[in-house]
Design a protein around this motif. Structure first.
Motif, PDB file in Angstrom:
ATOM      1  N   LYS A  58      -1.144  86.286   3.127  1.00 25.21           N
ATOM      2  CA  LYS A  58       0.171  86.367   3.753  1.00 25.21           C
ATOM      3  C   LYS A  58       0.282  87.570   4.681  1.00 25.21           C
ATOM      4  CE  LYS A  58       2.289  84.110  -0.136  1.00 25.21           C
ATOM      5  NZ  LYS A  58       2.673  84.405  -1.483  1.00 25.21           N
ATOM      6  N   ASP A  59      -0.359  88.683   4.319  1.00 23.30           N
ATOM      7  CA  ASP A  59      -0.310  89.914   5.111  1.00 23.30           C
ATOM      8  C   ASP A  59      -1.735  90.237   5.557  1.00 23.30           C
ATOM      9  OD1 ASP A  59       0.517  92.245   6.305  1.00 23.30           O
ATOM     10  OD2 ASP A  59       0.515  93.393   4.453  1.00 23.30           O
TER      11      ASP A  59
ATOM     12  N   MET B 277       2.185  88.661 -16.950  1.00 21.04           N
ATOM     13  CA  MET B 277       1.264  88.105 -15.986  1.00 21.04           C
ATOM     14  C   MET B 277       0.140  89.089 -15.718  1.00 21.04           C
ATOM     15  SD  MET B 277       2.246  86.523 -12.346  1.00 21.04           S
ATOM     16  CE  MET B 277       1.038  86.339 -11.099  1.00 21.04           C
ATOM     17  N   GLN B 278      -1.041  88.576 -15.629  1.00 20.97           N
ATOM     18  CA  GLN B 278      -2.234  89.379 -15.444  1.00 20.97           C
ATOM     19  C   GLN B 278      -2.467  89.661 -13.960  1.00 20.97           C
ATOM     20  OE1 GLN B 278      -5.548  87.451 -17.195  1.00 20.97           O
ATOM     21  NE2 GLN B 278      -7.050  88.707 -16.199  1.00 20.97           N
ATOM     22  N   LYS B 279      -2.806  90.909 -13.629  1.00 19.93           N
ATOM     23  CA  LYS B 279      -3.104  91.277 -12.245  1.00 19.93           C
ATOM     24  C   LYS B 279      -4.526  90.843 -11.917  1.00 19.93           C
ATOM     25  CE  LYS B 279      -2.387  95.541 -11.205  1.00 19.93           C
ATOM     26  NZ  LYS B 279      -2.016  96.935 -10.994  1.00 19.93           N
ATOM     27  N   ARG B 280      -4.692  90.274 -10.718  1.00 19.15           N
ATOM     28  CA  ARG B 280      -6.009  89.865 -10.258  1.00 19.15           C
ATOM     29  C   ARG B 280      -6.246  90.428  -8.864  1.00 19.15           C
ATOM     30  NH1 ARG B 280      -6.958  83.712 -10.736  1.00 19.15           N
ATOM     31  NH2 ARG B 280      -9.055  84.448 -10.283  1.00 19.15           N
ATOM     32  N   LEU B 281      -7.462  90.860  -8.616  1.00 19.64           N
ATOM     33  CA  LEU B 281      -7.840  91.375  -7.302  1.00 19.64           C
ATOM     34  C   LEU B 281      -8.237  90.197  -6.425  1.00 19.64           C
ATOM     35  CD1 LEU B 281      -8.314  93.795  -5.474  1.00 19.64           C
ATOM     36  CD2 LEU B 281     -10.611  93.966  -6.418  1.00 19.64           C
ATOM     37  N   MET B 282      -7.365  89.863  -5.464  1.00 23.75           N
ATOM     38  CA  MET B 282      -7.594  88.719  -4.593  1.00 23.75           C
ATOM     39  C   MET B 282      -7.215  89.092  -3.161  1.00 23.75           C
ATOM     40  SD  MET B 282      -6.007  85.731  -6.962  1.00 23.75           S
ATOM     41  CE  MET B 282      -6.851  84.389  -6.168  1.00 23.75           C
ATOM     42  N   ARG B 283      -7.813  88.408  -2.195  1.00 26.20           N
ATOM     43  CA  ARG B 283      -7.448  88.624  -0.793  1.00 26.20           C
ATOM     44  C   ARG B 283      -6.082  87.989  -0.539  1.00 26.20           C
ATOM     45  NH1 ARG B 283     -11.235  86.273   3.117  1.00 26.20           N
ATOM     46  NH2 ARG B 283     -11.750  84.743   1.558  1.00 26.20           N
ATOM     47  N   ASP B 284      -5.181  88.757   0.030  1.00 26.05           N
ATOM     48  CA  ASP B 284      -3.826  88.290   0.314  1.00 26.05           C
ATOM     49  C   ASP B 284      -3.804  87.660   1.699  1.00 26.05           C
ATOM     50  OD1 ASP B 284      -1.134  87.816   0.266  1.00 26.05           O
ATOM     51  OD2 ASP B 284      -0.550  89.895   0.601  1.00 26.05           O
TER      52      ASP B 284
ATOM     53  N   CYS C 197     -16.578  92.777  -0.061  1.00 30.79           N
ATOM     54  CA  CYS C 197     -15.287  92.375  -0.624  1.00 30.79           C
ATOM     55  C   CYS C 197     -14.800  91.072   0.013  1.00 30.79           C
ATOM     56  CB  CYS C 197     -14.246  93.472  -0.432  1.00 30.79           C
ATOM     57  SG  CYS C 197     -14.495  94.902  -1.469  1.00 30.79           S
ATOM     58  N   TRP C 198     -15.001  90.931   1.305  1.00 31.47           N
ATOM     59  CA  TRP C 198     -14.606  89.723   2.022  1.00 31.47           C
ATOM     60  C   TRP C 198     -15.317  88.500   1.429  1.00 31.47           C
ATOM     61  CZ3 TRP C 198     -14.821  89.516   8.089  1.00 31.47           C
ATOM     62  CH2 TRP C 198     -14.225  88.350   8.542  1.00 31.47           C
ATOM     63  N   TRP C 199     -16.575  88.679   1.079  1.00 35.31           N
ATOM     64  CA  TRP C 199     -17.376  87.589   0.563  1.00 35.31           C
ATOM     65  C   TRP C 199     -17.099  87.311  -0.916  1.00 35.31           C
ATOM     66  CZ3 TRP C 199     -22.160  87.590  -2.433  1.00 35.31           C
ATOM     67  CH2 TRP C 199     -22.775  86.348  -2.459  1.00 35.31           C
ATOM     68  N   VAL C 200     -16.830  88.357  -1.707  1.00 36.38           N
ATOM     69  CA  VAL C 200     -16.709  88.226  -3.162  1.00 36.38           C
ATOM     70  C   VAL C 200     -15.284  87.935  -3.626  1.00 36.38           C
ATOM     71  CG1 VAL C 200     -16.980  89.494  -5.330  1.00 36.38           C
ATOM     72  CG2 VAL C 200     -18.717  89.688  -3.572  1.00 36.38           C
ATOM     73  N   MET C 201     -14.286  88.554  -2.999  1.00 34.77           N
ATOM     74  CA  MET C 201     -12.904  88.413  -3.468  1.00 34.77           C
ATOM     75  C   MET C 201     -12.373  87.006  -3.197  1.00 34.77           C
ATOM     76  SD  MET C 201     -11.294  92.083  -2.304  1.00 34.77           S
ATOM     77  CE  MET C 201      -9.623  91.599  -2.532  1.00 34.77           C
ATOM     78  N   PRO C 202     -11.783  86.366  -4.207  1.00 34.32           N
ATOM     79  CA  PRO C 202     -11.202  85.036  -3.979  1.00 34.32           C
ATOM     80  C   PRO C 202      -9.923  85.132  -3.159  1.00 34.32           C
ATOM     81  CG  PRO C 202     -10.776  85.750  -6.217  1.00 34.32           C
ATOM     82  CD  PRO C 202     -11.675  86.787  -5.592  1.00 34.32           C
ATOM     83  N   ILE C 203      -9.552  84.017  -2.556  1.00 40.30           N
ATOM     84  CA  ILE C 203      -8.351  83.954  -1.719  1.00 40.30           C
ATOM     85  C   ILE C 203      -7.139  83.677  -2.587  1.00 40.30           C
ATOM     86  CG2 ILE C 203      -7.189  82.667   0.109  1.00 40.30           C
ATOM     87  CD1 ILE C 203      -9.948  82.102   1.276  1.00 40.30           C
ATOM     88  N   ASP C 204      -6.069  84.448  -2.360  1.00 37.02           N
ATOM     89  CA  ASP C 204      -4.787  84.204  -3.020  1.00 37.02           C
ATOM     90  C   ASP C 204      -4.009  83.224  -2.153  1.00 37.02           C
ATOM     91  OD1 ASP C 204      -2.484  84.237  -4.516  1.00 37.02           O
ATOM     92  OD2 ASP C 204      -1.873  86.244  -3.887  1.00 37.02           O
ATOM     93  N   ASP C 205      -3.907  81.985  -2.631  1.00 35.06           N
ATOM     94  CA  ASP C 205      -3.231  80.966  -1.845  1.00 35.06           C
ATOM     95  C   ASP C 205      -1.751  80.844  -2.191  1.00 35.06           C
ATOM     96  OD1 ASP C 205      -3.503  79.883  -4.325  1.00 35.06           O
ATOM     97  OD2 ASP C 205      -4.571  78.088  -3.679  1.00 35.06           O
ATOM     98  N   GLY C 206      -1.254  81.709  -3.069  1.00 36.29           N
ATOM     99  CA  GLY C 206       0.166  81.703  -3.409  1.00 36.29           C
ATOM    100  C   GLY C 206       0.516  80.873  -4.619  1.00 36.29           C
ATOM    101  N   ARG C 207      -0.431  80.111  -5.113  1.00 33.40           N
ATOM    102  CA  ARG C 207      -0.173  79.302  -6.310  1.00 33.40           C
ATOM    103  C   ARG C 207      -0.549  80.089  -7.555  1.00 33.40           C
ATOM    104  NH1 ARG C 207      -3.383  73.870  -5.651  1.00 33.40           N
ATOM    105  NH2 ARG C 207      -4.973  75.441  -5.975  1.00 33.40           N
ATOM    106  N   ASP C 208       0.136  79.826  -8.645  1.00 35.00           N
ATOM    107  CA  ASP C 208      -0.232  80.395  -9.933  1.00 35.00           C
ATOM    108  C   ASP C 208      -1.193  79.451 -10.618  1.00 35.00           C
ATOM    109  OD1 ASP C 208       1.342  82.605  -9.624  1.00 35.00           O
ATOM    110  OD2 ASP C 208       3.068  81.717 -10.637  1.00 35.00           O
TER     111      ASP C 208
END
Length: 71
Positions: A10-11, A1-8, A53-64
């Motif tokens: 959950k935390d 699985m590829q690592k992606r820089l996304m806003r988490d 970063c807040w504006w550019v990073m996509p949101i990690d919604d927990g789905r693959d």
């Protein structure tokens, strides 16, 4: 699985930027928040990059994204 820089999301404390960076680099989110706070308040550097970063990073919604969606 590829690592992606996304806003988490959950935390999250403000926007999930620090927890997303911590998840990407596999470190504790508190450590990233402390470092970011020191940069922002002691040196003045950190507020503008955080907002970017807040504006550019996509949101990690927990789905693959690789999973097939079945209706």
């Amino acid at each position: 699985m590829q690592k992606r820089l996304m806003r988490d999301m959950k935390d999250v404390k403000i926007a999930g930027v620090c927890s997303g960076i911590a998840k990407y680099f596999e470190v504790d989110p508190t450590l990233v928040r402390v470092i970011w706070g020191i940069l922002a308040f002691a040196y003045g550097f950190g507020i503008i990059p955080y907002l970017i970063c807040w504006w550019v990073m996509p949101i990690d919604d927990g789905r693959d994204d690789d999973q097939e969606i079945i209706f």
